[in-house]
Design a protein around this motif. Structure first.
Motif, PDB file in Angstrom:
ATOM      1  N   GLY A   1       4.494   9.868  -9.407  1.00 42.76           N
ATOM      2  CA  GLY A   1       3.888   9.737 -10.881  1.00 42.76           C
ATOM      3  C   GLY A   1       4.680   8.763 -11.780  1.00 42.76           C
ATOM      4  O   GLY A   1       5.165   8.920 -12.940  1.00 42.76           O
ATOM      5  N   ILE A   2       4.940   7.782 -11.057  1.00 42.54           N
ATOM      6  CA  ILE A   2       5.795   6.544 -11.792  1.00 42.54           C
ATOM      7  C   ILE A   2       5.214   5.477 -11.682  1.00 42.54           C
ATOM      8  O   ILE A   2       4.395   5.128 -10.700  1.00 42.54           O
ATOM      9  N   PRO A   3       5.492   4.387 -12.430  1.00 41.33           N
ATOM     10  CA  PRO A   3       4.868   2.964 -12.371  1.00 41.33           C
ATOM     11  C   PRO A   3       5.296   2.240 -11.049  1.00 41.33           C
ATOM     12  O   PRO A   3       6.517   2.546 -10.799  1.00 41.33           O
TER      13      PRO A   3
ATOM     14  N   VAL B   1       0.860  -1.220   0.130  1.00 48.02           N
ATOM     15  CA  VAL B   1      -0.086   0.040  -0.285  1.00 48.02           C
ATOM     16  C   VAL B   1       0.914   1.298  -0.047  1.00 48.02           C
ATOM     17  O   VAL B   1       0.558   2.227  -0.871  1.00 48.02           O
ATOM     18  N   SER B   2       1.914   1.328   0.886  1.00 45.28           N
ATOM     19  CA  SER B   2       3.004   2.305   0.916  1.00 45.28           C
ATOM     20  C   SER B   2       3.752   2.628  -0.276  1.00 45.28           C
ATOM     21  O   SER B   2       3.730   3.733  -0.835  1.00 45.28           O
ATOM     22  N   ALA B   3       3.890   1.610  -1.226  1.00 42.04           N
ATOM     23  CA  ALA B   3       4.585   1.779  -2.370  1.00 42.04           C
ATOM     24  C   ALA B   3       3.805   1.925  -3.456  1.00 42.04           C
ATOM     25  O   ALA B   3       3.835   3.179  -4.440  1.00 42.04           O
TER      26      ALA B   3
ATOM     27  N   LEU C   1       9.216   2.035  -9.311  1.00 45.96           N
ATOM     28  CA  LEU C   1       9.580   2.629  -7.803  1.00 45.96           C
ATOM     29  C   LEU C   1      10.267   1.183  -7.406  1.00 45.96           C
ATOM     30  O   LEU C   1      11.319   1.331  -6.649  1.00 45.96           O
ATOM     31  N   PHE C   2       9.939  -0.082  -7.707  1.00 45.74           N
ATOM     32  CA  PHE C   2      10.532  -1.018  -7.002  1.00 45.74           C
ATOM     33  C   PHE C   2      11.990  -1.236  -7.581  1.00 45.74           C
ATOM     34  O   PHE C   2      12.834  -1.637  -6.898  1.00 45.74           O
ATOM     35  N   ALA C   3      11.991  -1.205  -8.754  1.00 41.83           N
ATOM     36  CA  ALA C   3      13.281  -1.163  -9.622  1.00 41.83           C
ATOM     37  C   ALA C   3      14.357  -0.025  -8.830  1.00 41.83           C
ATOM     38  O   ALA C   3      15.618  -0.283  -8.375  1.00 41.83           O
ATOM     39  N   LEU C   4      13.678   1.045  -8.689  1.00 40.37           N
ATOM     40  CA  LEU C   4      14.566   2.200  -8.102  1.00 40.37           C
ATOM     41  C   LEU C   4      15.135   1.896  -6.562  1.00 40.37           C
ATOM     42  O   LEU C   4      16.303   2.124  -6.338  1.00 40.37           O
ATOM     43  N   ALA C   5      14.150   1.505  -5.943  1.00 45.09           N
ATOM     44  CA  ALA C   5      14.270   1.184  -4.484  1.00 45.09           C
ATOM     45  C   ALA C   5      15.534   0.062  -4.509  1.00 45.09           C
ATOM     46  O   ALA C   5      16.192  -0.045  -3.549  1.00 45.09           O
TER      47      ALA C   5
END
Length: 82
Positions: A23-25, A13-15, A29-33
């Protein structure tokens, strides 16, 4: 590459909220993290390695300085007649 992972519901939910706010898919976000996490751990291993080098070097320097100090003191007291 597509992959499946399991994460706690509250983290998901936080993600979702964070991805929308940025404003990103979500997958981006997971890839950046993950990229940031790996980079931080890579930096930690570099820091650990440098700490080992400098700790060893410091101990050797202290030993050398101590030996030189004793030798200098002996030379200065060589002709001393208390």
């Amino acid at each position: 590459m597509k992959t499946a992972v399991s994460i706690p519901d509250d983290l998901f939910v936080s993600a979702e909220k964070t991805a929308k706010k940025l404003g990103i898919p979500r997958s981006q976000l997971f890839a950046l993290a993950l990229e940031e996490f790996i980079q931080n751990h890579s930096n930690e291993s570099i820091t650990d390695s440098l700490n080992k080098v400098y700790t060893k070097s410091t101990k050797e320097t202290e030993t050398l300085a101590s030996s030189l100090s004793v030798a200098t003191l002996r030379r200065s007291l060589k002709n001393d007649t208390w």
